[in-house]
Write an enzyme that holds these catalytic residues in place. Structure first.
Site, PDB file in Angstrom:
ATOM      1  N   GLY A  45       9.060 -38.946  17.144  1.00 12.83           N
ATOM      2  CA  GLY A  45       7.808 -38.792  17.910  1.00 12.83           C
ATOM      3  C   GLY A  45       6.944 -40.031  17.956  1.00 12.83           C
ATOM      4  O   GLY A  45       5.727 -39.935  17.983  1.00 12.83           O
ATOM      5  N   ALA A  68      17.858 -40.657  22.521  1.00 17.21           N
ATOM      6  CA  ALA A  68      18.922 -41.424  21.862  1.00 17.21           C
ATOM      7  C   ALA A  68      19.815 -40.499  21.035  1.00 17.21           C
ATOM      8  O   ALA A  68      21.048 -40.662  20.998  1.00 17.21           O
ATOM      9  CB  ALA A  68      18.317 -42.517  20.985  1.00 17.21           C
ATOM     10  N   ASP A 116      13.828 -42.429  29.322  1.00 11.98           N
ATOM     11  CA  ASP A 116      14.321 -42.507  27.939  1.00 11.98           C
ATOM     12  C   ASP A 116      15.843 -42.397  27.878  1.00 11.98           C
ATOM     13  O   ASP A 116      16.531 -43.223  27.280  1.00 11.98           O
ATOM     14  CB  ASP A 116      13.718 -41.390  27.074  1.00 11.98           C
ATOM     15  CG  ASP A 116      12.257 -41.624  26.765  1.00 11.98           C
ATOM     16  OD1 ASP A 116      11.642 -42.466  27.444  1.00 11.98           O
ATOM     17  OD2 ASP A 116      11.730 -40.962  25.857  1.00 11.98           O
TER      18      ASP A 116
HETATM   19  O1  PMV Z   1       6.966 -40.895  24.136  1.00 16.81           O
HETATM   20  P1  PMV Z   1       8.338 -41.008  24.727  1.00 16.81           P
HETATM   21  O2  PMV Z   1       9.271 -41.931  23.989  1.00 16.81           O
HETATM   22  O3  PMV Z   1       8.958 -39.662  24.947  1.00 16.81           O
HETATM   23  O4  PMV Z   1       8.130 -41.669  26.216  1.00 16.81           O
HETATM   24  C1  PMV Z   1       7.513 -40.917  27.212  1.00 16.81           C
HETATM   25  C2  PMV Z   1       7.351 -41.704  28.489  1.00 16.81           C
HETATM   26  C3  PMV Z   1       6.557 -40.939  29.545  1.00 16.81           C
HETATM   27  O5  PMV Z   1       6.441 -41.792  30.686  1.00 16.81           O
HETATM   28  C4  PMV Z   1       5.153 -40.626  29.059  1.00 16.81           C
HETATM   29  C5  PMV Z   1       7.223 -39.630  29.944  1.00 16.81           C
HETATM   30  C6  PMV Z   1       8.483 -39.795  30.778  1.00 16.81           C
HETATM   31  O6  PMV Z   1       9.205 -38.793  30.891  1.00 16.81           O
HETATM   32  O7  PMV Z   1       8.715 -40.862  31.371  1.00 16.81           O
END
Ligand code: PMV
Length: 440
Positions: free
Chosen positions: A224, A232, A273
């Site tokens: 998180g 990943a 991601d």
């Molecule tokens: O916090 P993470 O690693 O899940 O990244 C989220 C990135 C966002 O742009 C906020 C959401 C997305 O789905 O692109």
């Protein structure tokens, strides 16, 4: 320094005399957030109250020490503590600690080499030689988070080989463990959230619902923290399970499956991601119903420092919060997302040409816009300020925000920025960040 007596009513009376001169303003309190947090937790309102509290703690510790000396002796507890720190240093995960400590004490050799030997033995029995392994990348979004959910560009780079999954078929229930997170879970048909739900989805997609696996994951990405750990993990497990079943699936298919897992975890992910995780390439990413990926050629590793705030940032919550505010003020949010889109496009050119000062400025503007859409926190702002004060040309939150991480661009100042952040009590990511090396 201390004196213990029993008063006329039979009460134990302790006294301590120590010279103490603590402060509750200025000094380290303004530079070390850990000290400020300690003060907030203890609730002392004046230097005198703090001194009294410190003396009381000292007195209690003194009493505990006397009791240990007068009782069964401190050696027993001490050896246990020592064994525990040896086990931790050897790399034992939370769920392995008790077992390693017990075996270490039983062996009579409470030594570092023995702890390593026991851990190797234990891990060996968890993942034996017939395990099939695969890796996947984490990601750092340099520009464009949140706007990317609304069809705009994001600029992101991989953290190559950040997660490794080892799977082997087994007869019992499917299990998953993630060493570094101290997580161990059974995966049953009823598992409907977290990594277990993702595994059910992966097994469905690979037509392997009836096969049982022991799945061991190791991750250098914290949970998180905005670095794409869930994607990943999904990519690495998909690859390893497919290999173990002898299925030859290409990266596009792996990406599709991991995207389905991301939807389970985050609701409406952009797909940045899983795509980064799967292809492990720096890229300009856009999803307007279909994926548009523009891979970027990077000549060198980018001088970045990533620091973790004290709070995890739950992606789903942050994305939902932005969605709610977007619905209330769509025209304004569309304009903000357009500006973020421009930053990502300009940032891609600056990154490829190694114009780091320019890229840094773009990151700073992006952070301001992310703050405007309310996904920053005081802790993230503090990290950004420390990084900029110590020479970062750009610093911004990365990922969903609401906690999570900050990425700082620090050409020539990486060490100074890392040291300043660590001195302020923030952990930093210690792994190679970009360079485009492929997953295994
Ligand atoms: O916090 P993470 O690693 O899940 O990244 C989220 C990135 C966002 O742009 C906020 C959401 C997305 O789905 O692109």
């Amino acid at each position: 320094l201390t004196k213990w007596t029993v008063d006329d009513d039979g009460n134990l009376l302790g006294e301590i005399s120590v010279p103490l001169k603590p402060g509750v303003v200025g000094g380290t309190l303004s530079t070390n957030p850990a000290a400020a947090l300690g003060l907030e937790i203890c609730g002392a309102r004046s230097a005198r109250e703090l001194a009294e509290l410190m003396a009381a703690v000292g007195l209690a510790q003194n009493f505990a020490a006397l009791r240990a000396l007068a009782g069964s002796g401190i050696q027993k507890g001490h050896m246990h503590l020592h064994a525990r720190s040896l086990a931790t240093n050897a790399g034992a995960a939370e769920y392995q600690l008790d077992e390693v400590v017990a075996r270490l004490l039983a062996s009579g050799d409470v030594k570092a080499w023995k702890a390593e030997e026991i851990l190797k033995d234990l891990s060996g029995s968890e993942v034996n030689d017939d395990a099939v392994t695969a890796t996947a990348a984490g990601k750092i979004i340099l520009l464009g988070e949140h706007a990317v959910v609304y069809g705009r560009h994001a600029l992101a780079i991989p953290i190559p080989n950040a997660v490794r999954a080892a799977v082997r078929p087994c007869d019992n229930t499917t299990t998953v463990s993630i060493k570094e997170w101290g997580l161990r879970a059974e995966v049953t048909a009823a598992s409907s959230d977290g990594v277990a739900a993702a595994i059910n989805r992966i097994l469905d997609e690979l037509d392997a619902r009836d096969t049982r696996f022991a799945i061991d994951v190791s991750s250098c990405l914290p949970m998180g923290m905005g670095l794409g750990s869930s994607a990943a993990i999904a990519v690495a497990i998909t690859r390893a399970v497919a290999r173990s079943l002898g299925q030859d699936i290409d990266d596009e298919r792996v990406n599709e499956i991991a995207y389905a897992c991301e939807k389970l975890a985050h609701g409406t992910p952009s797909g940045v991601d899983n795509t980064l995780s799967c292809f492990s390439k720096a890229m300009l990413f856009q999803n307007r119903g279909s994926l548009h990926i523009q891979p970027l050629q990077l000549a060198e590793e980018i001088p970045l420092v990533v620091a973790f705030s004290r709070q995890a940032g739950p992606t789903q919550e942050q994305v939902a919060g932005v969605r709610a505010r977007y619905e209330l003020d769509t025209v304004r949010y569309e304009a903000l997302f357009d500006q973020i889109d421009d930053l990502s496009l300009a940032g891609a050119s600056a990154l490829q040409a190694r114009r780091y000062d320019e890229l840094g400025r773009l990151m700073n503007v992006c952070h301001g816009l992310l703050n405007a859409i309310e996904v920053s926190t005081p802790d993230l702002e503090n990290i950004v300020a420390i990084a900029r004060d110590h020479g970062a040309v750009g610093a911004k939150l990365t990922g969903a925000g609401g906690g999570g991480s900050v990425v700082a661009l620090c050409p020539g100042t990486e060490d100074a920025v890392r040291t300043a952040l660590e001195r302020s009590g923030y952990q930093t990511l210690r792994t190679q960040t970009a360079g485009g090396c492929a997953n295994e």
